[in-house]
Design an enzyme around this catalytic site. Structure first.
Site, mmCIF file in Angstrom:
data_model
loop_
_atom_site.group_PDB
_atom_site.id
_atom_site.type_symbol
_atom_site.label_atom_id
_atom_site.label_comp_id
_atom_site.label_asym_id
_atom_site.label_seq_id
_atom_site.Cartn_x
_atom_site.Cartn_y
_atom_site.Cartn_z
ATOM 1 N N ARG A 265 -3.963 6.492 0.481
ATOM 2 C CA ARG A 265 -4.557 7.673 1.127
ATOM 3 C C ARG A 265 -3.635 8.473 2.025
ATOM 4 N NH1 ARG A 265 -9.337 3.995 3.081
ATOM 5 N NH2 ARG A 265 -7.493 2.675 3.007
ATOM 6 N N TYR B 5 -14.632 -12.194 -0.026
ATOM 7 C CA TYR B 5 -15.350 -10.959 -0.411
ATOM 8 C C TYR B 5 -16.576 -11.284 -1.266
ATOM 9 C CZ TYR B 5 -11.545 -8.310 1.592
ATOM 10 O OH TYR B 5 -10.644 -7.784 2.485
ATOM 11 N N ARG C 23 -7.322 10.768 -6.794
ATOM 12 C CA ARG C 23 -8.579 10.022 -6.659
ATOM 13 C C ARG C 23 -9.766 10.954 -6.851
ATOM 14 N NH1 ARG C 23 -10.070 7.441 -1.021
ATOM 15 N NH2 ARG C 23 -10.428 9.652 -0.676
ATOM 16 N N ARG D 196 0.822 -1.214 0.000
ATOM 17 C CA ARG D 196 0.000 0.000 0.000
ATOM 18 C C ARG D 196 0.859 1.268 0.000
ATOM 19 N NH1 ARG D 196 -5.697 -0.683 1.721
ATOM 20 N NH2 ARG D 196 -6.210 -2.575 0.591
ATOM 21 N N ASP E 274 -6.578 -3.276 -7.551
ATOM 22 C CA ASP E 274 -7.122 -3.899 -6.349
ATOM 23 C C ASP E 274 -7.375 -5.374 -6.625
ATOM 24 O OD1 ASP E 274 -8.182 -2.932 -3.559
ATOM 25 O OD2 ASP E 274 -9.518 -4.521 -4.235
HETATM 26 O O1 CP3 Z 1 0.182 0.344 -3.245
HETATM 27 C C1 CP3 Z 1 -0.253 -0.836 -3.329
HETATM 28 O O2 CP3 Z 1 -0.012 -1.694 -2.470
HETATM 29 C C2 CP3 Z 1 -1.015 -1.241 -4.570
HETATM 30 C C3 CP3 Z 1 -2.428 -1.133 -4.525
HETATM 31 C C4 CP3 Z 1 -3.310 -2.077 -3.730
HETATM 32 C C5 CP3 Z 1 -4.591 -1.679 -3.268
HETATM 33 N N1 CP3 Z 1 -5.221 -2.773 -2.747
HETATM 34 C C6 CP3 Z 1 -5.134 -0.327 -3.356
HETATM 35 C C7 CP3 Z 1 -6.280 0.056 -2.515
HETATM 36 C C8 CP3 Z 1 -3.160 -3.438 -3.417
HETATM 37 C C9 CP3 Z 1 -1.966 -4.358 -3.629
HETATM 38 C C10 CP3 Z 1 -4.392 -3.859 -2.793
HETATM 39 C C11 CP3 Z 1 -4.654 -5.253 -2.369
HETATM 40 C C12 CP3 Z 1 -5.860 -5.538 -1.595
HETATM 41 N N2 CP3 Z 1 -7.128 -5.030 -1.754
HETATM 42 C C13 CP3 Z 1 -5.931 -6.518 -0.585
HETATM 43 C C14 CP3 Z 1 -4.792 -7.411 -0.143
HETATM 44 C C15 CP3 Z 1 -3.821 -6.702 0.731
HETATM 45 C C16 CP3 Z 1 -4.354 -6.363 2.095
HETATM 46 O O3 CP3 Z 1 -4.456 -5.164 2.362
HETATM 47 O O4 CP3 Z 1 -4.652 -7.290 2.861
HETATM 48 C C17 CP3 Z 1 -7.255 -6.544 -0.104
HETATM 49 C C18 CP3 Z 1 -7.796 -7.451 0.993
HETATM 50 C C19 CP3 Z 1 -8.001 -5.600 -0.858
HETATM 51 C C20 CP3 Z 1 -9.462 -5.307 -0.769
HETATM 52 C C21 CP3 Z 1 -9.742 -3.929 -0.391
HETATM 53 N N3 CP3 Z 1 -9.469 -2.827 -1.182
HETATM 54 C C22 CP3 Z 1 -10.366 -3.457 0.784
HETATM 55 C C23 CP3 Z 1 -10.844 -4.335 1.920
HETATM 56 C C24 CP3 Z 1 -10.436 -2.065 0.696
HETATM 57 C C25 CP3 Z 1 -11.112 -1.137 1.667
HETATM 58 C C26 CP3 Z 1 -10.345 -0.995 2.914
HETATM 59 C C27 CP3 Z 1 -9.400 0.146 2.782
HETATM 60 O O5 CP3 Z 1 -8.204 -0.009 3.106
HETATM 61 O O6 CP3 Z 1 -9.896 1.209 2.354
HETATM 62 C C28 CP3 Z 1 -9.828 -1.682 -0.521
HETATM 63 C C29 CP3 Z 1 -9.648 -0.323 -1.043
HETATM 64 C C30 CP3 Z 1 -8.286 0.093 -1.499
HETATM 65 N N4 CP3 Z 1 -7.430 -0.664 -2.246
HETATM 66 C C31 CP3 Z 1 -7.685 1.354 -1.253
HETATM 67 C C32 CP3 Z 1 -6.427 1.349 -1.894
HETATM 68 C C33 CP3 Z 1 -5.443 2.466 -1.977
HETATM 69 C C34 CP3 Z 1 -8.342 2.524 -0.519
HETATM 70 C C35 CP3 Z 1 -9.372 3.096 -1.432
HETATM 71 C C36 CP3 Z 1 -9.502 4.581 -1.303
HETATM 72 O O7 CP3 Z 1 -8.750 5.308 -1.961
HETATM 73 O O8 CP3 Z 1 -10.386 5.011 -0.564
#
Ligand code: CP3
Length: 351
Positions: free
Chosen positions: A35, A157, A44, A31, A81
Protein backbone atom coordinates in the site's frame (compact mmCIF):
# COMPACT_ATOMS: atom_id res chain seq x y z
CA UNK A 1 26.63 -21.98 -10.44
CA UNK A 2 23.97 -19.47 -9.47
CA UNK A 3 22.94 -18.08 -12.83
CA UNK A 4 19.56 -17.11 -14.18
CA UNK A 5 18.03 -19.26 -16.90
CA UNK A 6 18.29 -16.97 -19.86
CA UNK A 7 21.60 -15.17 -19.32
CA UNK A 8 24.77 -15.14 -17.30
CA UNK A 9 24.04 -12.54 -14.64
CA UNK A 10 24.76 -14.09 -11.23
CA UNK A 11 21.96 -14.08 -8.66
CA UNK A 12 23.64 -12.33 -5.72
CA UNK A 13 20.86 -12.99 -3.24
CA UNK A 14 20.72 -16.70 -4.08
CA UNK A 15 24.53 -16.95 -3.80
CA UNK A 16 24.38 -15.32 -0.35
CA UNK A 17 21.63 -17.67 0.79
CA UNK A 18 23.98 -20.50 -0.24
CA UNK A 19 26.64 -19.10 2.09
CA UNK A 20 28.74 -16.74 -0.06
CA UNK A 21 29.93 -13.48 1.55
CA UNK A 22 29.45 -10.51 -0.81
CA UNK A 23 31.39 -7.22 -0.63
CA UNK A 24 28.09 -5.36 -0.63
CA UNK A 25 25.20 -7.44 0.68
CA UNK A 26 22.13 -8.16 -1.46
CA UNK A 27 18.82 -6.76 -0.23
CA UNK A 28 15.07 -7.10 -0.43
CA UNK A 29 12.39 -5.81 1.95
CA UNK A 30 9.47 -7.56 3.58
CA UNK A 31 6.18 -6.15 2.21
CA UNK A 32 8.17 -4.41 -0.52
CA UNK A 33 5.03 -4.61 -2.66
CA UNK A 34 2.06 -2.99 -1.01
CA UNK A 35 0.00 0.00 0.00
CA UNK A 36 2.88 2.48 0.38
CA UNK A 37 3.20 2.41 -3.46
CA UNK A 38 0.59 4.38 -5.44
CA UNK A 39 0.93 1.94 -8.38
CA UNK A 40 0.03 -0.93 -6.00
CA UNK A 41 -3.10 0.88 -4.82
CA UNK A 42 -4.08 1.42 -8.42
CA UNK A 43 -3.55 -2.27 -9.34
CA UNK A 44 -5.58 -3.38 -6.31
CA UNK A 45 -8.44 -1.11 -7.31
CA UNK A 46 -8.35 -2.43 -10.87
CA UNK A 47 -8.21 -6.07 -9.70
CA UNK A 48 -11.25 -5.53 -7.45
CA UNK A 49 -9.76 -6.39 -4.07
CA UNK A 50 -6.82 -7.92 -2.25
CA UNK A 51 -7.63 -11.60 -2.87
CA UNK A 52 -8.48 -10.86 -6.52
CA UNK A 53 -4.96 -9.49 -6.76
CA UNK A 54 -3.52 -12.65 -5.20
CA UNK A 55 -5.50 -14.97 -7.51
CA UNK A 56 -4.87 -13.13 -10.76
CA UNK A 57 -1.48 -14.31 -12.12
CA UNK A 58 -1.07 -11.16 -14.26
CA UNK A 59 -1.89 -8.72 -11.44
CA UNK A 60 0.15 -10.67 -8.87
CA UNK A 61 3.13 -10.63 -11.25
CA UNK A 62 2.70 -6.92 -12.00
CA UNK A 63 2.54 -6.00 -8.30
CA UNK A 64 5.57 -8.21 -7.52
CA UNK A 65 7.65 -6.32 -10.10
CA UNK A 66 6.57 -2.78 -9.08
CA UNK A 67 9.09 -2.23 -6.25
CA UNK A 68 11.92 -3.68 -8.35
CA UNK A 69 11.33 -1.10 -11.08
CA UNK A 70 11.67 1.74 -8.58
CA UNK A 71 14.31 0.42 -6.19
CA UNK A 72 16.19 -2.47 -7.88
CA UNK A 73 16.03 -5.00 -5.04
CA UNK A 74 18.02 -8.23 -5.51
CA UNK A 75 14.97 -10.32 -4.63
CA UNK A 76 11.40 -10.40 -5.95
CA UNK A 77 9.00 -11.89 -3.39
CA UNK A 78 5.89 -13.47 -4.87
CA UNK A 79 2.89 -11.24 -4.20
CA UNK A 80 0.44 -13.41 -2.26
CA UNK A 81 -0.53 -13.94 1.38
CA UNK A 82 0.02 -16.55 4.08
CA UNK A 83 -3.78 -16.94 4.35
CA UNK A 84 -4.17 -18.45 0.85
CA UNK A 85 -3.30 -21.76 2.57
CA UNK A 86 -6.42 -21.84 4.81
CA UNK A 87 -8.37 -20.44 1.85
CA UNK A 88 -7.12 -23.38 -0.27
CA UNK A 89 -8.22 -25.71 2.54
CA UNK A 90 -11.76 -24.38 2.13
CA UNK A 91 -11.88 -22.07 5.17
CA UNK A 92 -13.15 -19.12 3.16
CA UNK A 93 -10.81 -16.26 3.93
CA UNK A 94 -11.80 -12.67 3.21
CA UNK A 95 -10.05 -9.33 3.60
CA UNK A 96 -12.09 -6.35 4.67
CA UNK A 97 -10.29 -3.12 3.83
CA UNK A 98 -9.07 -1.40 6.98
CA UNK A 99 -10.03 -4.40 9.15
CA UNK A 100 -7.61 -7.12 8.05
CA UNK A 101 -8.37 -10.79 7.40
CA UNK A 102 -11.58 -12.59 8.42
CA UNK A 103 -12.14 -16.37 8.64
CA UNK A 104 -14.91 -18.47 10.18
CA UNK A 105 -12.98 -19.69 13.25
CA UNK A 106 -12.44 -23.41 13.85
CA UNK A 107 -13.33 -24.43 17.41
CA UNK A 108 -12.22 -28.06 17.66
CA UNK A 109 -10.51 -30.73 15.60
CA UNK A 110 -13.99 -31.73 14.37
CA UNK A 111 -14.03 -28.46 12.37
CA UNK A 112 -10.73 -29.27 10.66
CA UNK A 113 -10.98 -29.62 6.88
CA UNK A 114 -9.49 -32.63 5.10
CA UNK A 115 -6.50 -31.90 2.91
CA UNK A 116 -7.60 -32.91 -0.59
CA UNK A 117 -4.34 -32.48 -2.51
CA UNK A 118 -5.92 -32.06 -5.95
CA UNK A 119 -8.49 -29.52 -4.77
CA UNK A 120 -5.93 -27.61 -2.72
CA UNK A 121 -3.38 -27.33 -5.54
CA UNK A 122 -6.17 -26.61 -8.04
CA UNK A 123 -7.47 -23.72 -5.92
CA UNK A 124 -3.96 -22.29 -5.59
CA UNK A 125 -2.98 -22.83 -9.25
CA UNK A 126 -3.16 -19.05 -10.05
CA UNK A 127 -0.47 -18.49 -7.41
CA UNK A 128 1.86 -20.96 -9.16
CA UNK A 129 1.05 -19.40 -12.53
CA UNK A 130 2.05 -16.03 -11.06
CA UNK A 131 5.41 -17.57 -10.07
CA UNK A 132 6.04 -18.69 -13.67
CA UNK A 133 5.22 -15.21 -15.00
CA UNK A 134 7.47 -13.58 -12.40
CA UNK A 135 10.34 -15.96 -13.16
CA UNK A 136 10.11 -15.05 -16.85
CA UNK A 137 9.80 -11.29 -16.29
CA UNK A 138 12.20 -10.36 -13.46
CA UNK A 139 15.33 -8.39 -14.39
CA UNK A 140 18.43 -10.57 -14.90
CA UNK A 141 20.21 -11.46 -11.67
CA UNK A 142 17.02 -11.21 -9.56
CA UNK A 143 16.32 -14.02 -7.10
CA UNK A 144 12.65 -15.06 -6.99
CA UNK A 145 11.39 -15.80 -3.48
CA UNK A 146 8.36 -17.88 -2.57
CA UNK A 147 6.87 -18.05 0.91
CA UNK A 148 4.33 -19.54 3.28
CA UNK A 149 3.18 -18.83 6.81
CA UNK A 150 4.45 -21.18 9.51
CA UNK A 151 1.84 -23.58 10.95
CA UNK A 152 1.67 -21.83 14.35
CA UNK A 153 1.06 -18.39 12.82
CA UNK A 154 -1.49 -19.65 10.29
CA UNK A 155 -3.24 -21.64 13.07
CA UNK A 156 -3.70 -18.42 15.09
CA UNK A 157 -5.70 -16.86 12.22
CA UNK A 158 -7.76 -20.05 11.73
CA UNK A 159 -8.63 -20.28 15.43
CA UNK A 160 -9.03 -16.58 16.30
CA UNK A 161 -10.91 -15.90 13.05
CA UNK A 162 -8.54 -13.04 12.18
CA UNK A 163 -5.87 -10.95 13.85
CA UNK A 164 -5.59 -11.07 17.63
CA UNK A 165 -3.97 -9.23 20.51
CA UNK A 166 -3.56 -12.04 23.01
CA UNK A 167 -4.07 -15.31 21.04
CA UNK A 168 -6.26 -16.50 23.91
CA UNK A 169 -8.27 -19.11 21.96
CA UNK A 170 -5.21 -20.53 20.23
CA UNK A 171 -3.17 -20.75 23.43
CA UNK A 172 -6.05 -22.26 25.42
CA UNK A 173 -6.44 -24.96 22.78
CA UNK A 174 -2.68 -25.64 22.44
CA UNK A 175 -2.08 -25.76 26.22
CA UNK A 176 -5.39 -27.44 27.13
CA UNK A 177 -5.62 -30.10 24.42
CA UNK A 178 -2.18 -30.50 22.89
CA UNK A 179 -3.01 -33.75 21.08
CA UNK A 180 -5.96 -32.17 19.31
CA UNK A 181 -3.94 -29.00 18.56
CA UNK A 182 -1.23 -31.25 17.10
CA UNK A 183 -3.77 -32.26 14.42
CA UNK A 184 -4.15 -28.61 13.37
CA UNK A 185 -0.37 -28.23 13.13
CA UNK A 186 0.08 -31.54 11.27
CA UNK A 187 -2.52 -30.53 8.68
CA UNK A 188 -0.74 -27.21 8.19
CA UNK A 189 2.67 -28.89 7.90
CA UNK A 190 1.31 -31.07 5.06
CA UNK A 191 -0.42 -28.14 3.32
CA UNK A 192 2.68 -25.91 3.67
CA UNK A 193 4.96 -28.56 2.14
CA UNK A 194 2.54 -28.95 -0.81
CA UNK A 195 2.29 -25.17 -1.27
CA UNK A 196 6.05 -24.51 -1.11
CA UNK A 197 6.88 -27.51 -3.32
CA UNK A 198 4.46 -26.22 -5.97
CA UNK A 199 6.06 -22.76 -5.83
CA UNK A 200 9.53 -24.31 -6.23
CA UNK A 201 8.35 -26.40 -9.21
CA UNK A 202 6.89 -23.23 -10.76
CA UNK A 203 10.27 -21.50 -10.49
CA UNK A 204 11.07 -19.80 -7.17
CA UNK A 205 14.79 -19.88 -6.23
CA UNK A 206 14.34 -19.84 -2.43
CA UNK A 207 11.50 -19.74 0.12
CA UNK A 208 10.80 -17.95 3.39
CA UNK A 209 8.64 -19.32 6.21
CA UNK A 210 6.95 -16.47 8.14
CA UNK A 211 6.30 -17.31 11.81
CA UNK A 212 5.10 -13.80 12.69
CA UNK A 213 3.64 -14.79 16.06
CA UNK A 214 6.40 -17.18 17.21
CA UNK A 215 7.36 -14.64 19.88
CA UNK A 216 4.24 -15.10 22.01
CA UNK A 217 5.12 -18.66 23.11
CA UNK A 218 7.17 -19.80 26.12
CA UNK A 219 10.15 -22.06 25.44
CA UNK A 220 8.62 -25.52 25.52
CA UNK A 221 5.59 -24.51 23.46
CA UNK A 222 7.90 -22.69 21.01
CA UNK A 223 9.90 -25.88 20.59
CA UNK A 224 6.80 -27.98 19.96
CA UNK A 225 4.71 -25.58 17.83
CA UNK A 226 7.40 -23.55 16.01
CA UNK A 227 10.72 -25.45 15.88
CA UNK A 228 9.32 -28.93 15.35
CA UNK A 229 6.91 -28.06 12.49
CA UNK A 230 9.63 -25.96 10.79
CA UNK A 231 12.06 -28.88 11.10
CA UNK A 232 9.53 -31.22 9.44
CA UNK A 233 8.78 -28.77 6.63
CA UNK A 234 12.49 -28.15 5.95
CA UNK A 235 13.41 -31.84 5.98
CA UNK A 236 10.59 -32.72 3.56
CA UNK A 237 11.52 -29.85 1.21
CA UNK A 238 15.23 -30.72 1.36
CA UNK A 239 14.49 -34.36 0.47
CA UNK A 240 13.00 -33.20 -2.84
CA UNK A 241 14.80 -29.89 -3.44
CA UNK A 242 18.19 -30.05 -1.67
CA UNK A 243 19.55 -26.93 -3.42
CA UNK A 244 16.68 -24.55 -2.64
CA UNK A 245 17.54 -22.35 0.36
CA UNK A 246 14.96 -21.97 3.14
CA UNK A 247 14.80 -18.79 5.26
CA UNK A 248 13.03 -19.00 8.63
CA UNK A 249 11.51 -15.93 10.32
CA UNK A 250 10.52 -16.75 13.92
CA UNK A 251 9.60 -13.15 14.73
CA UNK A 252 10.03 -12.20 18.38
CA UNK A 253 11.81 -15.44 19.33
CA UNK A 254 14.57 -13.61 21.29
CA UNK A 255 17.12 -16.07 22.70
CA UNK A 256 15.16 -18.90 21.10
CA UNK A 257 16.53 -17.81 17.70
CA UNK A 258 19.49 -19.97 18.75
CA UNK A 259 17.76 -23.37 18.93
CA UNK A 260 15.58 -22.35 15.96
CA UNK A 261 18.72 -21.74 13.84
CA UNK A 262 20.45 -24.96 14.93
CA UNK A 263 17.54 -27.39 15.09
CA UNK A 264 15.17 -26.57 12.20
CA UNK A 265 17.66 -27.07 9.35
CA UNK A 266 16.90 -23.67 7.77
CA UNK A 267 19.73 -22.18 5.69
CA UNK A 268 19.05 -18.62 6.88
CA UNK A 269 17.19 -16.80 9.63
CA UNK A 270 15.50 -13.44 9.26
CA UNK A 271 16.09 -11.36 12.41
CA UNK A 272 13.35 -9.14 13.78
CA UNK A 273 14.01 -5.55 14.81
CA UNK A 274 14.70 -6.38 18.46
CA UNK A 275 17.53 -8.88 17.87
CA UNK A 276 20.99 -7.44 18.55
CA UNK A 277 23.19 -7.84 15.45
CA UNK A 278 26.25 -8.43 17.68
CA UNK A 279 24.43 -11.12 19.63
CA UNK A 280 23.26 -12.78 16.42
CA UNK A 281 26.80 -12.85 14.95
CA UNK A 282 28.22 -14.34 18.14
CA UNK A 283 25.44 -16.73 19.04
CA UNK A 284 24.02 -18.14 15.81
CA UNK A 285 25.95 -20.83 13.90
CA UNK A 286 28.54 -19.56 11.37
CA UNK A 287 26.85 -21.74 8.74
CA UNK A 288 23.55 -19.89 9.21
CA UNK A 289 22.98 -16.98 6.80
CA UNK A 290 21.59 -13.90 8.57
CA UNK A 291 18.97 -11.49 7.23
CA UNK A 292 17.57 -8.30 8.73
CA UNK A 293 16.74 -6.19 10.59
CA UNK A 294 16.03 -2.47 10.14
CA UNK A 295 13.03 -1.17 12.09
CA UNK A 296 10.37 -0.37 9.43
CA UNK A 297 9.42 2.77 11.43
CA UNK A 298 12.87 4.17 10.62
CA UNK A 299 11.92 4.11 6.94
CA UNK A 300 8.83 6.18 7.78
CA UNK A 301 11.11 8.72 9.52
CA UNK A 302 13.91 8.57 6.91
CA UNK A 303 16.91 10.91 6.87
CA UNK A 304 19.92 10.39 9.08
CA UNK A 305 17.98 8.37 11.68
CA UNK A 306 17.31 5.73 9.00
CA UNK A 307 20.71 5.96 7.31
CA UNK A 308 22.74 5.77 10.56
CA UNK A 309 20.90 2.66 11.68
CA UNK A 310 21.24 1.04 8.24
CA UNK A 311 25.01 1.66 8.40
CA UNK A 312 25.18 0.23 11.93
CA UNK A 313 23.49 -2.95 10.67
CA UNK A 314 25.65 -3.23 7.53
CA UNK A 315 28.84 -2.77 9.61
CA UNK A 316 27.72 -5.30 12.22
CA UNK A 317 27.36 -8.23 9.82
CA UNK A 318 30.70 -7.82 7.98
CA UNK A 319 32.36 -11.18 7.35
CA UNK A 320 29.12 -13.20 7.41
CA UNK A 321 26.83 -14.11 4.57
CA UNK A 322 24.22 -11.39 5.12
CA UNK A 323 21.05 -10.18 3.41
CA UNK A 324 19.90 -6.64 4.24
CA UNK A 325 16.17 -6.50 5.01
CA UNK A 326 13.72 -5.00 7.49
CA UNK A 327 12.93 -6.48 10.89
CA UNK A 328 9.26 -6.67 9.82
CA UNK A 329 7.28 -5.42 6.82
CA UNK A 330 6.90 -1.88 5.50
CA UNK A 331 3.93 0.01 6.92
CA UNK A 332 1.49 1.75 4.52
CA UNK A 333 2.60 5.27 5.49
CA UNK A 334 6.22 4.67 4.35
CA UNK A 335 7.30 7.42 1.91
CA UNK A 336 8.60 5.73 -1.27
CA UNK A 337 11.40 8.33 -1.50
CA UNK A 338 12.79 7.02 1.81
CA UNK A 339 12.87 3.51 0.33
CA UNK A 340 14.80 4.92 -2.64
CA UNK A 341 17.33 6.62 -0.32
CA UNK A 342 17.72 3.43 1.72
CA UNK A 343 18.26 1.30 -1.40
CA UNK A 344 20.92 3.72 -2.69
CA UNK A 345 22.69 3.71 0.69
CA UNK A 346 22.80 -0.11 0.81
CA UNK A 347 24.27 -0.23 -2.70
CA UNK A 348 26.82 2.51 -1.94
CA UNK A 349 27.98 1.02 1.39
CA UNK A 350 31.47 -0.56 1.49
CA UNK A 351 32.96 -2.48 4.40
O1 CP3 B 1 5.79 -7.84 -0.57
C1 CP3 B 1 5.67 -8.87 0.15
O2 CP3 B 1 6.25 -8.99 1.24
C2 CP3 B 1 4.87 -10.03 -0.39
C3 CP3 B 1 3.50 -10.09 -0.03
C4 CP3 B 1 3.02 -10.45 1.36
C5 CP3 B 1 1.76 -10.01 1.85
N1 CP3 B 1 1.51 -10.63 3.04
C6 CP3 B 1 0.88 -9.07 1.16
C7 CP3 B 1 -0.20 -8.40 1.91
C8 CP3 B 1 3.56 -11.31 2.33
C9 CP3 B 1 4.91 -12.02 2.36
C10 CP3 B 1 2.58 -11.41 3.39
C11 CP3 B 1 2.75 -12.28 4.58
C12 CP3 B 1 1.79 -12.18 5.67
N2 CP3 B 1 0.42 -12.03 5.60
C13 CP3 B 1 2.12 -12.34 7.03
C14 CP3 B 1 3.50 -12.63 7.57
C15 CP3 B 1 4.37 -11.43 7.59
C16 CP3 B 1 3.97 -10.40 8.61
O3 CP3 B 1 3.60 -9.31 8.17
O4 CP3 B 1 4.04 -10.70 9.81
C17 CP3 B 1 0.93 -12.23 7.78
C18 CP3 B 1 0.81 -12.34 9.29
C19 CP3 B 1 -0.13 -12.04 6.86
C20 CP3 B 1 -1.59 -11.93 7.16
C21 CP3 B 1 -2.16 -10.65 6.76
N3 CP3 B 1 -2.30 -10.24 5.44
C22 CP3 B 1 -2.71 -9.64 7.58
C23 CP3 B 1 -2.78 -9.70 9.09
C24 CP3 B 1 -3.15 -8.61 6.74
C25 CP3 B 1 -3.90 -7.38 7.16
C26 CP3 B 1 -3.02 -6.41 7.85
C27 CP3 B 1 -2.43 -5.48 6.84
O5 CP3 B 1 -1.21 -5.26 6.86
O6 CP3 B 1 -3.25 -4.97 6.05
C28 CP3 B 1 -2.85 -8.98 5.41
C29 CP3 B 1 -3.10 -8.21 4.19
C30 CP3 B 1 -1.98 -7.99 3.23
N4 CP3 B 1 -1.07 -8.94 2.84
C31 CP3 B 1 -1.69 -6.78 2.55
C32 CP3 B 1 -0.58 -7.02 1.71
C33 CP3 B 1 0.05 -6.08 0.75
C34 CP3 B 1 -2.52 -5.50 2.64
C35 CP3 B 1 -3.78 -5.73 1.89
C36 CP3 B 1 -4.27 -4.50 1.18
O7 CP3 B 1 -3.84 -4.24 0.06
O8 CP3 B 1 -5.12 -3.82 1.76
Amino acid sequence: MTQSNDNHTPKRLLATLRGEVQASPPFWMMRQAGRYLPEYRESRARAGGFLDLCYSPEFACEVTLQPLRRFGMDGAILFSDILVVPDGLGLDVSFVQGEGPKLVPIKSSADLPQLDETKFLGHLEPVYEAVSLIRDQVPPGTTVLGFAGAPWTVATYMIEGGSSRDFAKTKDWAYGQPDSFQQVIDLLVDATVLHLSAQIKAGVDAVQIFDSWAGVLPERAFRRWCIEPARKIVSRLKAEFPDVPVIGFPRGAGGLYSPYATETGVDAVSLDTCVSPGWACNSLPQTCVLQGNLDPRLVVVGGSAMLDEAKFILDAFVGRPFVFNLGHGFVPETPPENVAALSDAIRAWKS
